[in-house]
Scaffold this active site. Sequence first.
Site, PDB file in Angstrom:
ATOM      1  N   ASP A  13       0.820   3.470  -1.028  1.00  0.00           N
ATOM      2  CA  ASP A  13       0.607   4.041   0.306  1.00  0.00           C
ATOM      3  C   ASP A  13       0.631   5.567   0.326  1.00  0.00           C
ATOM      4  O   ASP A  13       1.058   6.185   1.306  1.00  0.00           O
ATOM      5  CB  ASP A  13       1.632   3.482   1.317  1.00  0.00           C
ATOM      6  CG  ASP A  13       1.588   1.967   1.376  1.00  0.00           C
ATOM      7  OD1 ASP A  13       0.493   1.407   1.210  1.00  0.00           O
ATOM      8  OD2 ASP A  13       2.651   1.348   1.573  1.00  0.00           O
ATOM      9  N   LYS A  16      -4.337   6.849  -1.084  1.00  0.00           N
ATOM     10  CA  LYS A  16      -5.396   6.669  -2.094  1.00  0.00           C
ATOM     11  C   LYS A  16      -6.721   6.334  -1.427  1.00  0.00           C
ATOM     12  O   LYS A  16      -7.772   6.808  -1.841  1.00  0.00           O
ATOM     13  CB  LYS A  16      -5.016   5.529  -3.069  1.00  0.00           C
ATOM     14  CG  LYS A  16      -3.747   5.786  -3.857  1.00  0.00           C
ATOM     15  CD  LYS A  16      -3.368   4.585  -4.710  1.00  0.00           C
ATOM     16  CE  LYS A  16      -2.952   3.362  -3.923  1.00  0.00           C
ATOM     17  NZ  LYS A  16      -1.698   3.504  -3.156  1.00  0.00           N
ATOM     18  N   GLY A  40      -3.375  -2.095   0.771  1.00  0.00           N
ATOM     19  CA  GLY A  40      -3.861  -1.804   2.116  1.00  0.00           C
ATOM     20  C   GLY A  40      -4.252  -0.345   2.125  1.00  0.00           C
ATOM     21  O   GLY A  40      -3.390   0.530   2.030  1.00  0.00           O
ATOM     22  N   HIS A  41      -5.542  -0.079   2.137  1.00  0.00           N
ATOM     23  CA  HIS A  41      -6.033   1.294   2.053  1.00  0.00           C
ATOM     24  C   HIS A  41      -6.749   1.645   3.353  1.00  0.00           C
ATOM     25  O   HIS A  41      -7.795   1.062   3.667  1.00  0.00           O
ATOM     26  CB  HIS A  41      -6.991   1.456   0.866  1.00  0.00           C
ATOM     27  CG  HIS A  41      -6.317   1.226  -0.459  1.00  0.00           C
ATOM     28  ND1 HIS A  41      -6.972   1.314  -1.663  1.00  0.00           N
ATOM     29  CD2 HIS A  41      -5.030   0.922  -0.767  1.00  0.00           C
ATOM     30  CE1 HIS A  41      -6.116   1.066  -2.648  1.00  0.00           C
ATOM     31  NE2 HIS A  41      -4.929   0.820  -2.120  1.00  0.00           N
ATOM     32  N   GLN A 206      -1.539   0.206  -5.286  1.00  0.00           N
ATOM     33  CA  GLN A 206      -0.104   0.404  -5.544  1.00  0.00           C
ATOM     34  C   GLN A 206       0.132   1.811  -6.129  1.00  0.00           C
ATOM     35  O   GLN A 206      -0.610   2.720  -5.810  1.00  0.00           O
ATOM     36  CB  GLN A 206       0.461  -0.698  -6.457  1.00  0.00           C
ATOM     37  CG  GLN A 206       0.482  -2.077  -5.797  1.00  0.00           C
ATOM     38  CD  GLN A 206      -0.849  -2.807  -5.829  1.00  0.00           C
ATOM     39  OE1 GLN A 206      -1.448  -2.956  -6.869  1.00  0.00           O
ATOM     40  NE2 GLN A 206      -1.314  -3.269  -4.688  1.00  0.00           N
TER      41      GLN A 206
HETATM   42  P1  GDP Z   1      -2.998   3.908   0.292  1.00  0.00           P
HETATM   43  O1  GDP Z   1      -2.463   2.528   0.171  1.00  0.00           O
HETATM   44  O2  GDP Z   1      -2.533   4.810  -0.804  1.00  0.00           O
HETATM   45  O3  GDP Z   1      -4.487   3.958   0.479  1.00  0.00           O
HETATM   46  O4  GDP Z   1      -2.359   4.500   1.630  1.00  0.00           O
HETATM   47  P2  GDP Z   1      -2.326   3.759   3.041  1.00  0.00           P
HETATM   48  O5  GDP Z   1      -3.681   3.837   3.640  1.00  0.00           O
HETATM   49  O6  GDP Z   1      -1.676   2.437   2.939  1.00  0.00           O
HETATM   50  O7  GDP Z   1      -1.278   4.655   3.800  1.00  0.00           O
HETATM   51  C1  GDP Z   1      -1.520   5.991   4.106  1.00  0.00           C
HETATM   52  C2  GDP Z   1      -1.486   6.125   5.635  1.00  0.00           C
HETATM   53  O8  GDP Z   1      -1.455   7.487   5.992  1.00  0.00           O
HETATM   54  C3  GDP Z   1      -2.731   5.577   6.317  1.00  0.00           C
HETATM   55  O9  GDP Z   1      -2.397   5.141   7.601  1.00  0.00           O
HETATM   56  C4  GDP Z   1      -3.654   6.785   6.396  1.00  0.00           C
HETATM   57  O10 GDP Z   1      -4.586   6.702   7.460  1.00  0.00           O
HETATM   58  C5  GDP Z   1      -2.655   7.866   6.655  1.00  0.00           C
HETATM   59  N1  GDP Z   1      -2.960   9.186   6.086  1.00  0.00           N
HETATM   60  C6  GDP Z   1      -3.612   9.491   4.945  1.00  0.00           C
HETATM   61  N2  GDP Z   1      -3.557  10.823   4.732  1.00  0.00           N
HETATM   62  C7  GDP Z   1      -2.869  11.345   5.768  1.00  0.00           C
HETATM   63  C8  GDP Z   1      -2.442  12.655   6.100  1.00  0.00           C
HETATM   64  O11 GDP Z   1      -2.681  13.623   5.395  1.00  0.00           O
HETATM   65  N3  GDP Z   1      -1.715  12.808   7.248  1.00  0.00           N
HETATM   66  C9  GDP Z   1      -1.403  11.760   8.057  1.00  0.00           C
HETATM   67  N4  GDP Z   1      -0.696  12.007   9.163  1.00  0.00           N
HETATM   68  N5  GDP Z   1      -1.782  10.498   7.771  1.00  0.00           N
HETATM   69  C10 GDP Z   1      -2.479  10.306   6.634  1.00  0.00           C
HETATM   70  P1  IMO Z   2      -1.314   0.036  -1.749  1.00  0.00           P
HETATM   71  O1  IMO Z   2      -2.501  -0.142  -2.647  1.00  0.00           O
HETATM   72  C1  IMO Z   2       2.952  -0.414  -1.132  1.00  0.00           C
HETATM   73  C2  IMO Z   2       4.876  -3.775  -3.186  1.00  0.00           C
HETATM   74  C3  IMO Z   2       5.447  -4.895  -2.354  1.00  0.00           C
HETATM   75  C4  IMO Z   2       6.615  -5.309  -3.241  1.00  0.00           C
HETATM   76  C5  IMO Z   2       6.034  -5.160  -4.649  1.00  0.00           C
HETATM   77  C6  IMO Z   2       5.509  -6.459  -5.244  1.00  0.00           C
HETATM   78  O2  IMO Z   2      -1.622  -0.057  -0.309  1.00  0.00           O
HETATM   79  O3  IMO Z   2      -0.574   1.289  -2.118  1.00  0.00           O
HETATM   80  P2  IMO Z   2       3.321  -7.888  -4.783  1.00  0.00           P
HETATM   81  O4  IMO Z   2       2.838  -8.564  -3.547  1.00  0.00           O
HETATM   82  O5  IMO Z   2       2.383  -6.877  -5.337  1.00  0.00           O
HETATM   83  O6  IMO Z   2       3.784  -8.847  -5.836  1.00  0.00           O
HETATM   84  O7  IMO Z   2       4.646  -7.094  -4.321  1.00  0.00           O
HETATM   85  O8  IMO Z   2       4.980  -4.226  -4.524  1.00  0.00           O
HETATM   86  N1  IMO Z   2       3.446  -3.477  -2.923  1.00  0.00           N
HETATM   87  C7  IMO Z   2       3.015  -2.380  -2.284  1.00  0.00           C
HETATM   88  N2  IMO Z   2       3.702  -1.394  -1.680  1.00  0.00           N
HETATM   89  N3  IMO Z   2       1.612  -0.358  -1.197  1.00  0.00           N
HETATM   90  C8  IMO Z   2       0.915  -1.321  -1.833  1.00  0.00           C
HETATM   91  O9  IMO Z   2      -0.393  -1.238  -2.055  1.00  0.00           O
HETATM   92  C9  IMO Z   2       1.613  -2.425  -2.363  1.00  0.00           C
HETATM   93  N4  IMO Z   2       1.252  -3.550  -3.028  1.00  0.00           N
HETATM   94  C10 IMO Z   2       2.382  -4.182  -3.368  1.00  0.00           C
HETATM   95  O10 IMO Z   2       5.879  -4.444  -1.090  1.00  0.00           O
HETATM   96  O11 IMO Z   2       7.661  -4.382  -3.123  1.00  0.00           O
HETATM   97 MG    MG Z   3      -1.474   1.121   1.327  1.00  0.00          MG
END
Ligand code: GDP
Ligand code: IMO
Ligand code: MG
Length: 415
Positions: A13, A16, A40-41, A206
Site C-alpha cells: 500500500d 505502487k 489492491g492498487h 505487496q
Molecule cells: P498500492 O497497493 O501500493 O498500490 O497502494 P494503495 O493504492 O493500496 O494505497 C495507496 C492509497 O493512497 C490509495 O488510496 C491511493 O489513492 C492513495 N495515494 C497514493 N499516493 C498518494 C499521495 O501522494 N497522497 C495521498 N494523500 N494519497 C495517495
Molecule cells: P498491495 O499490493 C498490504 C498482507 C495481508 C497479511 C499478509 C498475508 O495492495 O500492496 P495474504 O492474503 O497475502 O496471504 O496475506 O499480507 N497483504 C497486504 N498488505 N497490501 C497488500 O497488497 C497486501 N497483500 C497482502 O494483510 O498481513
Molecule cells: Mg494496496
Amino acid sequence: MKRLAIVGLQWGDEGKGKMTDVLAKEADLVIRYQGGDNAGHTVKFESYTYDLHILPSGVIHPHVISILGPGMVINLETFFKEKKPFPKAVIKVSNRAHLILPFHKTLDAQKEITQNIGTTKKGIGPSYSDKINRQGIRVASLLNKERFIKEAEILADLHGISFDARAYYDSYENDILELIPNIIDVSKYIDEAVKLNKTIMFEGAQGVMLDISHGTYPYVTSSAPSVSGIPSQVGMAPWLLEGALGIVKAYSTRVGEGPFPTEIHTELAHQIREVAHEYGVTTGRPRRIGYLDLVSLKHAVRVSGITHLAITLLDVMNEMAEIKVCKAYELDGLIIDEVPAHIDDLSRVNPVYDTLNSFKEDISTIDSYDNLPEAAKTYLSYIAKQLEANIASISVGPKREQTIHLLNMWEVSRD
Ligand code: GDP
Ligand code: IMO
Ligand code: MG
C-alpha cells in the site's frame, strides 16, 4: 531505461498503483509479476477511481498491453469481473500462472483460525502451497476442459474438500473461451518485446517486508515481491532488468498481524487513517499506522538493490506535529541496525527515533520541488541520504497530476 520494476519497500500500500499508472504513460507492456487478488492498487485521475486487484495498473492507458505473469496466482472470478470495464484493453495471461480455486479460499480461512497471520483470505497461501507441493493447477489446464476438471477434482480430493469442477468450469466457459487466444508464454513474449526494444514495466504487489524470504516471516505473503524475484518469476534473464523504482510511503502502514516496531498507538494514528483513507482496498480493514522505519527500509533497499525512490503520501505528513523517524532498534539493551530474522526478536525491538521539524502547509497542489516547505525538503533529503538513493518522484496526492518529478525514470541509464 527500457525495463523498469516498481516495487513497494514497506508492507504494501505504498502507492505502487498510482506510480505504475503515472509511469505507464510511456510504457508498452505492464506485467504484474507476483501475488494475486490480495493486492489492491488504487489509481485516480480526473473524476475516476479504479481499485485494481489483479490487473496491472497500466490497464487504464489504452496503448498499454497488460500481462499477468507466470509468478502470479489467479482467481478467475476476480479476473473476469475486473476486466469488464476495459473491453478494449489487451490483457494477456501466462499459461504458467497458477489458479486460485474456491477451495483455496476455504483453506485460507480455515488456517487463519489457528495461525492468525491476518491474511486477505483470498486463497493466496494455499494456492502457492499447492504450486510448491507440485500439485497446483496452471492456467494452461484451462485449455482443455476435461483435463481441468480431472485435475481440479483430484486436487480438491487431496484437500478433503468436495468441489464440482465441471460446474465451476461451466460457469466461466464463455469467458474462458474468450481468454484462450490471450493465454501466452510470457517468457517468450517478453523476449520478443525486448528484441523489438519495447518499454516494459514490472509491477509488484505487496512489499519487500511482506516477501516470503526477506519479510517479517511468518507474517508475510506467500510470494516474492522484492526485485530479485522478478527475473525468475517472469522468465527473463536477471541482467535484462535495467532498474527498479522503490516506492516508499512517507510514513508506514501495515494491514494484518505481525510486528510493526514504529506503530503509533495514539489518536494520531486514527487522524492519519481518516485523512489518508488508510483502509485496505481488498478487505476494508483499517491499516495500522506508524512512523517511517529506516531500519526496515535499509533492509528493503539492500535486498532489492534500489537506487531510485518515489516518496508517496508526503502531503499527509502535515498531520504530524513532529516528524519522527526510526533510525535504529534497541534489542535487549543493544542498539542494532538490522531487522532481526526471528519474529520473537523483531517483536521485542524498541525504535530509536530522530526527530525532524514538521510542516503544517497543505502541499497537495504544489507542483515543483522548489516550492515545497523547507521542512518537507529536509525530510526528503534525510530519507534519500539515509537510504543512499535518489528521489525520482514525490507524490503529494492520489491523482496522476499530484506528482513532482525530479527525474524521468525512463531516461535514467543503468549505470
Ligand atoms: P498500492 O497497493 O501500493 O498500490 O497502494 P494503495 O493504492 O493500496 O494505497 C495507496 C492509497 O493512497 C490509495 O488510496 C491511493 O489513492 C492513495 N495515494 C497514493 N499516493 C498518494 C499521495 O501522494 N497522497 C495521498 N494523500 N494519497 C495517495
Ligand atoms: P498491495 O499490493 C498490504 C498482507 C495481508 C497479511 C499478509 C498475508 O495492495 O500492496 P495474504 O492474503 O497475502 O496471504 O496475506 O499480507 N497483504 C497486504 N498488505 N497490501 C497488500 O497488497 C497486501 N497483500 C497482502 O494483510 O498481513
Ligand atoms: Mg494496496
